[in-house]
Design a protein around this motif. Structure first.
Motif, mmCIF file in Angstrom:
data_model
loop_
_atom_site.group_PDB
_atom_site.id
_atom_site.type_symbol
_atom_site.label_atom_id
_atom_site.label_comp_id
_atom_site.label_asym_id
_atom_site.label_seq_id
_atom_site.Cartn_x
_atom_site.Cartn_y
_atom_site.Cartn_z
ATOM 1 N N PRO A 108 0.822 -1.202 0.000
ATOM 2 C CA PRO A 108 0.000 0.000 0.000
ATOM 3 C C PRO A 108 0.856 1.253 0.000
ATOM 4 O O PRO A 108 1.901 1.310 0.642
ATOM 5 C CB PRO A 108 -0.817 -0.111 1.281
ATOM 6 N N ALA A 109 0.390 2.266 -0.713
ATOM 7 C CA ALA A 109 1.171 3.484 -0.887
ATOM 8 C C ALA A 109 1.169 4.345 0.371
ATOM 9 O O ALA A 109 2.127 5.033 0.654
ATOM 10 C CB ALA A 109 0.620 4.276 -2.065
ATOM 11 N N VAL A 132 -2.370 -3.039 12.627
ATOM 12 C CA VAL A 132 -2.367 -1.597 12.425
ATOM 13 C C VAL A 132 -2.398 -1.401 10.923
ATOM 14 O O VAL A 132 -1.486 -1.829 10.204
ATOM 15 C CB VAL A 132 -1.117 -0.924 13.039
ATOM 16 N N CYS A 133 -3.473 -0.792 10.429
ATOM 17 C CA CYS A 133 -3.640 -0.586 8.985
ATOM 18 C C CYS A 133 -2.733 0.534 8.502
ATOM 19 O O CYS A 133 -2.180 1.297 9.295
ATOM 20 C CB CYS A 133 -5.101 -0.275 8.661
ATOM 21 N N PRO A 161 -11.022 -1.876 6.297
ATOM 22 C CA PRO A 161 -9.686 -1.700 5.725
ATOM 23 C C PRO A 161 -9.762 -1.753 4.203
ATOM 24 O O PRO A 161 -10.652 -2.384 3.634
ATOM 25 C CB PRO A 161 -8.884 -2.885 6.264
ATOM 26 N N SER A 162 -8.807 -1.102 3.564
ATOM 27 C CA SER A 162 -8.766 -1.114 2.101
ATOM 28 C C SER A 162 -8.422 -2.519 1.615
ATOM 29 O O SER A 162 -7.824 -3.316 2.347
ATOM 30 C CB SER A 162 -7.714 -0.120 1.608
ATOM 31 N N PRO A 163 -8.777 -2.838 0.364
ATOM 32 C CA PRO A 163 -8.419 -4.158 -0.180
ATOM 33 C C PRO A 163 -6.909 -4.402 -0.137
ATOM 34 O O PRO A 163 -6.467 -5.519 0.105
ATOM 35 C CB PRO A 163 -8.938 -4.118 -1.614
ATOM 36 N N GLU A 164 -6.119 -3.336 -0.336
ATOM 37 C CA GLU A 164 -4.670 -3.487 -0.280
ATOM 38 C C GLU A 164 -4.215 -3.860 1.128
ATOM 39 O O GLU A 164 -3.317 -4.683 1.307
ATOM 40 C CB GLU A 164 -3.969 -2.186 -0.730
ATOM 41 N N ASP A 165 -4.860 -3.232 2.152
ATOM 42 C CA ASP A 165 -4.523 -3.560 3.540
ATOM 43 C C ASP A 165 -4.895 -5.001 3.870
ATOM 44 O O ASP A 165 -4.157 -5.699 4.560
ATOM 45 C CB ASP A 165 -5.221 -2.613 4.513
ATOM 46 N N GLN A 167 -5.014 -7.503 1.753
ATOM 47 C CA GLN A 167 -4.028 -8.365 1.098
ATOM 48 C C GLN A 167 -2.703 -8.361 1.852
ATOM 49 O O GLN A 167 -2.083 -9.408 2.053
ATOM 50 C CB GLN A 167 -3.818 -7.930 -0.348
ATOM 51 N N ALA A 168 -2.274 -7.187 2.298
ATOM 52 C CA ALA A 168 -1.024 -7.095 3.055
ATOM 53 C C ALA A 168 -1.161 -7.844 4.382
ATOM 54 O O ALA A 168 -0.232 -8.532 4.818
ATOM 55 C CB ALA A 168 -0.658 -5.629 3.297
ATOM 56 N N PHE A 169 -2.321 -7.719 5.029
ATOM 57 C CA PHE A 169 -2.580 -8.442 6.273
ATOM 58 C C PHE A 169 -2.482 -9.943 6.045
ATOM 59 O O PHE A 169 -1.817 -10.655 6.798
ATOM 60 C CB PHE A 169 -3.968 -8.063 6.805
ATOM 61 N N GLN A 170 -3.111 -10.439 4.990
ATOM 62 C CA GLN A 170 -3.094 -11.878 4.706
ATOM 63 C C GLN A 170 -1.673 -12.359 4.423
ATOM 64 O O GLN A 170 -1.270 -13.424 4.902
ATOM 65 C CB GLN A 170 -4.014 -12.191 3.523
ATOM 66 N N ARG A 171 -0.914 -11.585 3.656
ATOM 67 C CA ARG A 171 0.476 -11.967 3.366
ATOM 68 C C ARG A 171 1.301 -12.021 4.646
ATOM 69 O O ARG A 171 2.029 -12.979 4.887
ATOM 70 C CB ARG A 171 1.125 -10.959 2.401
ATOM 71 N N GLN A 172 1.180 -10.970 5.474
ATOM 72 C CA GLN A 172 1.982 -10.930 6.700
ATOM 73 C C GLN A 172 1.584 -12.033 7.661
ATOM 74 O O GLN A 172 2.439 -12.644 8.301
ATOM 75 C CB GLN A 172 1.841 -9.568 7.375
#
Length: 181
Positions: A108-109, A132-133, A161-165, A167-172
């Motif tokens: 996410p940017a 933490v988003c 949360p945004s879709p990017e958040d 995705q980042a949450f799932q990856r982490q």
């Protein structure tokens, strides 16, 4: 402790009437000045071979719902119409842009998502932790015992949360679990 035949008979009558162990314990204390704790009263009933009768006989068992219903078919959503989330002015993607179907989306940017697994798990959860988003909103996440994921952002129930958040949450979370377990 030795009970008189009168005391034994009183205990048997109470048990036959469906009195609980606490009721018998109280009756011994008030009627005979015999003070026993709950466990001693229970041992007394075992020594006297006294069985407490059921107060209300069991009714016909109600049909129970399956505590583990079958999971939805993962292929059921393949035929569903797919929404186009691409930006309207963006050129169409070419196959070269999507080199791998498992390619990681960009971070996410606005910032980064921070995910932690709690050392002490919340009751009712197989696993839980904090998030933490990228916009700084803090919350808690958890995997329920039936495998569902729950996100809780406290009093702000409308926050998503945004879709990017996500995705980042799932990856982490995947990375944390693969390293920790």
């Amino acid at each position: 402790m030795k009970l008189t035949p009168e005391q034994v008979e009183a205990v048997r009558k109470l048990a036959a009437s469906g009195a609980s162990i606490s009721d018998i314990q109280s009756a011994l204390a008030t009627d005979f000045n015999i003070h026993l704790n709950y466990l001693d009263t229970r041992f007394l009933l075992l020594d006297l071979d006294v069985t407490i009768a059921e107060r209300n006989p069991p009714k016909a068992a109600a049909p129970q719902t399956d505590p583990n219903p079958p999971l939805p078919d993962p292929n059921a959503f393949e035929d569903a119409p797919q929404e186009d989330f691409s930006e309207p002015d963006a050129p169409p993607m070419s196959p070269a842009d999507d080199a791998s179907p498992l390619a990681e989306p960009p971070a996410p940017a606005g910032g980064s998502v921070q995910v932690e697994i709690s050392r002490i798990q919340r009751p009712g959860y197989a696993l839980s932790g904090t998030i933490v988003c990228s916009d700084g909103v803090k919350g808690e996440w958890g995997v329920l015992n039936d495998g569902r994921l729950a996100l809780d952002f406290g009093e702000d129930k409308s926050y998503r949360p945004s879709p990017e958040d996500i995705q980042a949450f799932q990856r982490q979370l995947r990375d944390l679990l693969s390293n920790a377990y």
